[in-house]
Motif scaffolding. Structure first.
Motif, short mmCIF file in Angstrom:
data_model
loop_
_atom_site.label_atom_id
_atom_site.label_comp_id
_atom_site.label_asym_id
_atom_site.label_seq_id
_atom_site.Cartn_x
_atom_site.Cartn_y
_atom_site.Cartn_z
N MET A 1 0.87 -1.30 -0.04
CA MET A 1 0.00 -0.07 -0.01
C MET A 1 1.00 1.06 -0.08
O MET A 1 1.73 1.40 0.73
CB MET A 1 -0.94 -0.16 1.46
CG MET A 1 -2.18 1.03 1.21
SD MET A 1 -3.15 1.06 2.73
CE MET A 1 -4.18 -0.42 2.28
N ASP A 2 0.67 2.15 -1.04
CA ASP A 2 1.73 3.26 -0.93
C ASP A 2 0.88 4.40 -0.14
O ASP A 2 -0.11 4.28 0.66
CB ASP A 2 1.62 3.86 -2.45
CG ASP A 2 0.15 4.32 -3.13
OD1 ASP A 2 -0.85 4.39 -2.28
OD2 ASP A 2 0.48 4.79 -4.07
N ASP A 3 1.78 5.45 0.16
CA ASP A 3 1.54 6.55 1.11
C ASP A 3 0.01 7.18 0.82
O ASP A 3 -0.47 7.31 1.56
CB ASP A 3 2.38 7.80 1.18
CG ASP A 3 3.70 7.10 2.02
OD1 ASP A 3 3.65 6.10 2.43
OD2 ASP A 3 4.66 8.00 1.62
N SER A 4 -0.49 7.09 -0.64
CA SER A 4 -1.58 7.96 -0.79
C SER A 4 -2.78 7.00 -0.39
O SER A 4 -3.78 7.57 0.19
CB SER A 4 -1.56 8.66 -2.15
OG SER A 4 -1.61 7.41 -3.24
N ALA A 5 -2.45 5.80 -0.49
CA ALA A 5 -3.78 4.87 -0.23
C ALA A 5 -3.94 4.75 1.41
O ALA A 5 -5.01 4.79 1.87
CB ALA A 5 -3.27 3.59 -0.83
N VAL A 6 -2.68 4.90 1.91
CA VAL A 6 -2.64 4.75 3.41
C VAL A 6 -3.37 6.09 4.05
O VAL A 6 -4.15 6.04 4.74
CB VAL A 6 -1.18 4.64 4.17
CG1 VAL A 6 -1.21 4.95 5.64
CG2 VAL A 6 -0.70 3.45 3.76
N ARG A 7 -3.09 7.14 3.58
CA ARG A 7 -3.61 8.65 3.79
C ARG A 7 -5.24 8.40 3.41
O ARG A 7 -5.92 8.81 4.31
CB ARG A 7 -3.13 9.75 3.36
CG ARG A 7 -1.79 10.11 3.46
CD ARG A 7 -1.29 11.25 2.99
NE ARG A 7 0.26 11.74 3.68
CZ ARG A 7 1.02 12.22 3.00
NH1 ARG A 7 1.06 12.17 1.82
NH2 ARG A 7 2.16 12.33 3.54
N MET B 1 -6.77 6.05 6.13
CA MET B 1 -6.94 6.90 7.50
C MET B 1 -7.91 7.67 7.52
O MET B 1 -8.67 7.79 8.43
CB MET B 1 -5.31 7.31 7.66
CG MET B 1 -5.36 7.96 8.98
SD MET B 1 -3.86 9.13 9.28
CE MET B 1 -4.04 10.30 7.99
N GLY B 2 -8.26 8.63 6.61
CA GLY B 2 -9.15 9.41 6.31
C GLY B 2 -10.61 8.94 6.45
O GLY B 2 -11.34 9.35 7.11
N GLN B 3 -10.55 7.85 5.79
CA GLN B 3 -12.14 7.06 5.82
C GLN B 3 -12.08 6.51 7.32
O GLN B 3 -13.35 6.55 7.99
CB GLN B 3 -12.17 5.92 4.91
CG GLN B 3 -12.00 6.53 3.41
CD GLN B 3 -11.87 5.27 2.53
OE1 GLN B 3 -11.67 4.32 2.91
NE2 GLN B 3 -11.83 5.51 1.18
N VAL B 4 -11.15 5.82 7.64
CA VAL B 4 -11.27 5.21 9.16
C VAL B 4 -11.67 6.42 10.16
O VAL B 4 -12.58 6.19 10.96
CB VAL B 4 -10.42 4.43 9.49
CG1 VAL B 4 -10.20 3.95 11.30
CG2 VAL B 4 -9.92 3.32 8.68
#
Length: 74
Positions: free
Chosen positions: A1-7, A10-13
């Motif tokens: 998972m790349d940084d943009s996918a993690v961000r 995280m925003g969704q959670v």
């Protein structure tokens, strides 16, 4: 998972779990200011400054028991 996918995840959670303490848990995992975005670090430092009690000239902090206070040792 790349940084943009993690961000994005995280925003969704954080949005879905708003009020459940996930934001506080995320911040607690940070080891210092460098782990936080500058805007969040600045915001938290300002809150700390605003809520920190100010020292009053000529007064010492209250020490329980110093003025014959009753201390419950039960």
């Amino acid at each position: 998972m790349d940084d943009s996918a993690v961000r994005a995840l995280m925003g969704q959670v954080l949005k879905a779990r708003k009020g459940d303490g996930y934001g506080a848990a995320l911040i607690a995992e940070c080891s210092g200011l460098a782990d936080l975005p500058a805007s969040i670090a600045s915001f938290l430092l300002q809150i700390d400054r605003d809520l920190r009690p100010t020292a009053q000239t000529g007064t010492a902090p209250h020490v329980p028991g110093a003025d014959n206070d009753v201390i419950d040792e039960a």
